[in-house]
Enzyme design. Structure first.
Site: not given
Lengths: 297, 297, 297, 297
Positions: B97, B172, B241
């Site tokens: 990711t 994602k 994040k």
């Protein structure tokens, strides 16, 4: 010998619910403000009466499934209301989505008269009602709940949440809040998807098959992806009403809930723009518009 | 004759993924920054090498599954990085990711060298990886995607999202945003439930059996209801994040997304309070605290 | 011949206001729920009575300056309330900060009896009241407003906002909303200042000397910079009450106002944490805490 | 003997600043990317040069007042940039509103070469610049600051904020955040005022004469009340840039600042709708629109 149940409120939910009670063998007396709604039910065995009070049998049970607080107050407390007729031993099974405050007030009034108020708000759209698959949040006195079990089981699946009626209503509002929050989340994600030049439906389809393979996302996801906001399954303005109740309760117990405020704002704005009678999912239109996207629903 | 695949990154996700590739009959060369991670895999047939570049076969495929942008840049662009070794015809299957910006940059660098960069970030925790049931968002050149199909199918279920790698990363991030939003919604609902004197778990149980009977709610619902925030399945700071990347992208395309801002704030505050290494679900602790409730996780 | 005025509510605002009316030559009959408050005023010429109704002279004017909606309803509509005594020609000058809804209701009740209700809520703390420098938002019938001019001018500076009493109350709430918003803005700015290792007071001092050299910033800026939250000049819980009224009104007219929701949340949380009786500026403590800073007020 | 100062950036701010330096007796070499801007200044005594580097005198001082980070990097670090020419002992007085990160980076680069970087961003519009009444936030090494005092005093009023240049930039961003927050607050209040059928200007006038009698409210209040969004005094898109820097810094230090997020969203949406080049006050148009009001600026 079959039992009797009174039923008040013959809208898109009430109609199939009465049919299920008839199928389960109950004698059902029905009342609706506009009488024409009763005729199809009379054809299948219901008995239509002309005031709320008349649906009540001695020591009986009455289900109410009406559109809002005012309507419930009217059929309960009005001149021909059911409260005074219900009598000691009677049970009011209140299945409408109303404010916890009204539930509390009516529960007290019933108690003073020796009757019982069972709050039993439901999750489910008309087709769930037809399939007798409503999810029912139930709260009230244990003895009364026991007597109402067969009625509720004829309508769907009851979940017991204790003795205080208003708590079932709080749970119902929590569910609606979670639904509206999921809609906002889907709308924001798909706005980003669209701004990045991707296909909204393809992305939503991934999510509703995997991480979010559940009724709410599968019901609302395609509507939001395709921006198909009519016909309304559940009107946007009803969602605002419920969020207002939710936040009234939050204010009373001093719970700061920023996501609830965010969606309240979104709904308020949607109503201010004349979208209150569209489907709840239309709250996502403003997310697109805020990002400078045109929406042609 | 069996095929070769390089694999970089042997954390809790990489480990079971390599096992699945071995089971599917691939020769797998593995690399991890701390070498000890490789030994269990060597026991079951993997070959450990001592630099990212060494996992690359001529014309080969390399999977990377590392923890963040910096790690991916390091194994790809570093002195012993895979980029220069991959050569024309090689394929980098990037499953971490990472930011859409990094995906874009690496895709361009690969293209300049004749190799291909396939973005293939995944949804799923380690046990899904072990069961070869990861949900994989795939984007990149069609020819390269075709060659990678068997590899991806050995790891889970690929969903194709076109030719631009960075778009898979946007999707994602959208998924993670929707997960975090669902957590916030559950946290707010349960805070109201608790302030009204009801049982958090009983209410959440209703929702995860009915309206929200899907993996995300069923995974996070009980953690939030019971305020069980350790051990971390997915660290809260990683969620921050991802939301930061999500909002960076939103800022680039001028999409105002207030719910994303709300959860960014919640995560920022949680990290500021020293909760970054707890499970993501711990973001709900602040909702309780803001309502004056004590939380003893 | 000097004129008479009744005055109800002898708190920290009412006391200096009565003194100013006495100085201006009025005969003042005063009433307060707890009678001890009246004695200092009797020493300087006021006449204490023992019920709201008794402050009323035939055809007279009565000022009310009480703490909330309930108190105003009580002194107006209660058994010994002023409404029934006021009579045709009487004027109720209502200076408390109350809800627009109550203002509307009381205005209607007065009109039915031939008396007038003038809404005249004020901006200003006790020292402004003492200096006869209150800023007064006035709305009501023109004829009644004309008669009340000398009274209002003895108390501060009246600003005329038309004929509908409740509108003056909306303006008062707008002012309080802007004050609370300014406090939130100062709190967020200073939190960033502190997190960057700078001195809160030095930075605030720049702003209050330049861009924001006005009463609200100069009053609240130092309190926030130094986190000096006692004694309360204006209690935080009163700010919450006002924001609740503000948002009730916003909800009625379908105005989505996200900053108002944000500060409502902040205030709700502060009250939930037991800070309701501190100064309004203490809402900024949560901003620091959310950033992981310790606050020792 | 008069002193020399270099000056780079001759926009609407730079022009009057150079005039003030000339009035104060300085020799001023000026540079601007588009040279035509220099001619009016040459008429009053400035010397125009054709690269940033050429404004530098040995051991001299150079003021930069350019539009954004990219421009400042260009004139400082570019091929003809001032950094390499400045030499040991030289001072760069950087007055543009730039990111704290760039300030930090440039300060380090100057230090490595023995020169000094003084951050000196300003509050004030062109007419304040003309009146030599800019409010200047100054940070940098004490020795260099002392040498720059006379220059800064010729331009306005310096406020000293220590030795780390980037901190002056944080303060400048805090000021802009507070300005934008005040605009949002005014916009929300006036939207409620309008929805209640009252006159926006009358209400704003009360506030700017009393509670908020200070430059920011008096400048922006009438623009917002009258929805007069052109010509732009300060472009909305520049406000977004500054809020982005503000929130980047907040993210770095883990400060969750919800009001800053709210206004970032508002600005993002305004730019997405094509309003980036209007005056900053136009962010309030969306508040009206969200409430279903039509705005004809």
């Amino acid at each position: 010998m079959s039992q009797s149940v009174g039923f008040i409120g013959l809208g898109s939910m009430g109609q199939p619910m009465v049919r299920n009670l008839l199928k389960a063998g109950y004698h059902v007396k029905v009342y609706n403000r506009s009488e024409s709604r009763a005729s199809a039910l009379v054809d299948v065995g219901a008995i239509a009466v002309s005031s709320p009070a008349e649906v009540v049998e001695v020591d009986g049970m009455v289900v109410t499934m009406v559109s809002n607080d005012a309507a419930l107050e009217d059929v309960t407390l009005g001149a021909q209301g059911l409260l005074e007729r219900l009598g000691s031993g009677g049970i009011h099974i209140s299945m409408s989505t109303v404010s916890p405050d009204l539930a509390y007030k009516l529960a007290e009034l019933h108690k003073q008269r020796g009757s019982s108020y069972i709050a039993a708000p439901v999750f489910g759209r008309p087709q769930s009602a037809a399939a007798a698959q409503l999810k029912i949040c139930v709260a009230g006195s244990s003895i009364a709940k026991e007597r109402t079990q067969p009625v509720l089981q004829a309508l769907g699946q009851p979940f017991d949440f204790g003795e205080q009626p208003k708590q079932a209503n709080v749970i119902k509002l929590c569910g609606n809040f979670m639904i509206i929050s999921a809609i906002e989340a889907m709308g924001e994600a798909l706005t980003l998807v669209e701004k990045n030049g991707m296909d909204r439906s393809a992305v939503m389809s991934l999510f509703t098959q995997t991480l979010f393979a559940c009724p709410i996302y599968q019901t609302y996801g395609p509507l939001i992806a395709e921006q198909r906001f009519t016909p309304p399954g559940f009107q946007l303005q009803w969602g605002l009403k419920d969020i207002n109740f939710f936040l009234d309760n939050a204010s009373q117990v001093y719970a700061p809930l920023p996501l609830a405020h965010l969606v309240q704002n979104r709904l308020l704005s949607s109503v201010a723009k004349g979208r209150g009678e569209s489907d709840l999912s239309r709250l996502t239109q403003a997310i697109s518009e805020d990002a400078g996207l045109e929406v042609v629903p």
